[in-house]
Design a protein around this motif. Sequence first.
Motif, short mmCIF file in Angstrom:
data_model
loop_
_atom_site.label_atom_id
_atom_site.label_comp_id
_atom_site.label_asym_id
_atom_site.label_seq_id
_atom_site.Cartn_x
_atom_site.Cartn_y
_atom_site.Cartn_z
N ALA A 151 0.85 -1.45 0.13
CA ALA A 151 0.11 -0.18 -0.01
C ALA A 151 0.95 1.29 -0.03
O ALA A 151 1.82 1.37 0.44
CB ALA A 151 -1.11 -0.08 1.17
N ASN A 152 0.35 2.30 -0.73
CA ASN A 152 0.89 3.74 -0.49
C ASN A 152 -0.01 4.33 0.43
O ASN A 152 -1.18 4.53 0.44
CB ASN A 152 0.48 4.48 -1.58
N LEU A 153 0.79 4.51 1.97
CA LEU A 153 0.11 4.78 3.17
C LEU A 153 -0.12 6.27 3.17
O LEU A 153 0.90 7.03 2.94
CB LEU A 153 0.97 4.49 4.40
N LEU A 154 -1.24 6.93 3.50
CA LEU A 154 -1.59 8.30 3.80
C LEU A 154 -1.75 8.48 5.32
O LEU A 154 -2.80 7.96 5.75
CB LEU A 154 -2.79 8.73 2.97
N ILE A 155 -0.96 9.18 5.85
CA ILE A 155 -0.98 9.72 7.39
C ILE A 155 -1.33 11.06 7.18
O ILE A 155 -0.58 12.01 7.13
CB ILE A 155 0.13 9.38 7.94
N ALA A 156 -2.84 11.38 7.76
CA ALA A 156 -3.17 12.64 7.54
C ALA A 156 -3.83 13.39 8.85
O ALA A 156 -4.32 12.55 9.77
CB ALA A 156 -4.16 12.88 6.61
N ALA A 157 -3.57 14.43 9.32
CA ALA A 157 -4.30 14.98 10.53
C ALA A 157 -5.68 15.43 9.88
O ALA A 157 -6.19 15.62 8.84
CB ALA A 157 -3.47 16.46 10.61
N ASP A 158 -6.64 15.18 10.94
CA ASP A 158 -8.18 15.29 10.99
C ASP A 158 -8.39 16.25 10.12
O ASP A 158 -9.11 16.30 9.16
CB ASP A 158 -8.69 15.32 12.37
N CYS A 159 -7.81 17.66 10.52
CA CYS A 159 -8.69 18.77 9.86
C CYS A 159 -8.10 18.96 8.39
O CYS A 159 -9.09 19.82 7.63
CB CYS A 159 -8.10 20.10 10.45
N GLY A 180 -5.51 11.14 12.35
CA GLY A 180 -5.34 11.46 13.73
C GLY A 180 -5.32 12.97 13.92
O GLY A 180 -4.94 13.92 12.90
N CYS A 181 -5.16 13.22 15.41
CA CYS A 181 -4.98 14.58 15.69
C CYS A 181 -4.15 14.58 16.98
O CYS A 181 -4.48 14.01 18.04
CB CYS A 181 -6.30 15.31 16.28
N PRO A 182 -2.82 14.96 16.82
CA PRO A 182 -1.92 14.85 17.64
C PRO A 182 -2.17 15.92 18.84
O PRO A 182 -1.75 15.56 20.09
CB PRO A 182 -0.56 15.29 17.10
N MET A 210 -1.77 20.37 8.87
CA MET A 210 -2.10 21.62 8.79
C MET A 210 -1.15 22.42 9.30
O MET A 210 -0.02 21.88 9.72
CB MET A 210 -3.19 21.79 10.12
N GLN A 211 -1.03 23.68 8.79
CA GLN A 211 -0.12 24.80 9.12
C GLN A 211 -0.33 25.31 10.52
O GLN A 211 -0.56 26.57 10.61
CB GLN A 211 0.00 25.51 8.11
N VAL A 212 -0.28 24.41 11.55
CA VAL A 212 -0.42 24.88 12.98
C VAL A 212 0.77 24.20 13.56
O VAL A 212 0.88 23.09 13.46
CB VAL A 212 -1.82 24.56 13.37
N PRO A 213 1.21 24.72 14.65
CA PRO A 213 2.23 24.19 15.64
C PRO A 213 1.95 23.06 16.02
O PRO A 213 2.90 21.80 16.05
CB PRO A 213 2.36 25.16 16.56
N CYS A 214 0.61 22.59 16.56
CA CYS A 214 0.50 21.40 17.07
C CYS A 214 0.15 20.00 16.15
O CYS A 214 0.60 19.06 16.65
CB CYS A 214 -0.71 21.23 18.02
N CYS A 215 0.19 20.62 14.92
CA CYS A 215 -0.18 19.56 13.77
C CYS A 215 1.31 18.86 13.58
O CYS A 215 1.42 17.68 12.78
CB CYS A 215 -0.67 20.09 12.58
N LYS A 216 2.47 19.55 13.92
CA LYS A 216 3.74 18.92 13.65
C LYS A 216 4.05 17.65 14.37
O LYS A 216 4.77 17.21 14.01
CB LYS A 216 4.92 20.00 14.17
N GLY A 217 2.97 17.20 15.28
CA GLY A 217 3.15 16.23 15.95
C GLY A 217 3.12 14.93 14.90
O GLY A 217 3.64 13.89 15.34
N SER A 241 -2.61 25.05 4.53
CA SER A 241 -2.84 26.18 5.22
C SER A 241 -4.41 26.08 5.75
O SER A 241 -5.21 25.47 4.92
CB SER A 241 -2.65 27.52 4.27
N PRO A 242 -4.79 26.81 6.56
CA PRO A 242 -6.33 27.16 7.10
C PRO A 242 -7.07 27.48 5.92
O PRO A 242 -8.45 27.13 6.19
CB PRO A 242 -6.49 27.93 8.30
#
Length: 249
Positions: A151-159, A180-182, A210-217, A241-242
Amino acid sequence: MIRKIVHIDEDKCTGCGLCADACHEGAIAIIDGKAKLLRDDFCDGFGDCLPACPADAIQILEREAAAYDEAAVMANKAAKEAAAAKKTAEAPENKPAFAGCPGTRSRSIRREETSAPVMAAGSLFENSSKLTNWPVQLKLAPTSAPYFNRANLLIAADCTAYAYGDFHNHFIRNRVTVIGCPKLDEGDYSEKLTRIISDNDIKSVTIVRMQVPCCKGIENAAKKAIQASGRFIPWQVVVISPDGKIIES
């Protein structure tokens, strides 16, 4: 003969019944609170039951086993259907209870690609889902499932799926998705992602955040997992970006 066949770890099994429900051949049943392989010749060894198990109690082993007998499977299924039909006729109000949370029932989703556009608000667009696996939430996703193979795996933040309008076509298409949402999810994703990447033949990893600091997790967890797996896997990071623009890729 030596062939691939299901093995159930009864110490890990919780008796939820999801594997029995997922087995198209009727090879698994819950007996005395534990999942049991009823007969070797009922199991085709394809492992549809693997992603259904939330306890990772099932694996595919190669061992001496009777050959898969499709005729015996069909006869067994016909007998079960006849018994179920008789029971329903005798007690129409009796409805079989589903054991376990329906949202955790892992499965592959097979879709027929279509390019037929849809008319809405005076515009033509394609609105069909490209999702091919369930569940997608990292906390619920299994670490080993047939759809992870090659598989080609996509790991995405919820937003990201809400911020970027064409998310299905641009990112989910031709990929297996976990999200997921870190900031809001408890724990660290890296251990589970390491198991997914290590235990399956993952071809590539795409990380969308997303382009937000917490999403770097989620990006850090994915990179840590790739490194911990000890495998060379092509990967990329895409930042949204938002206001829904791709600002880094």
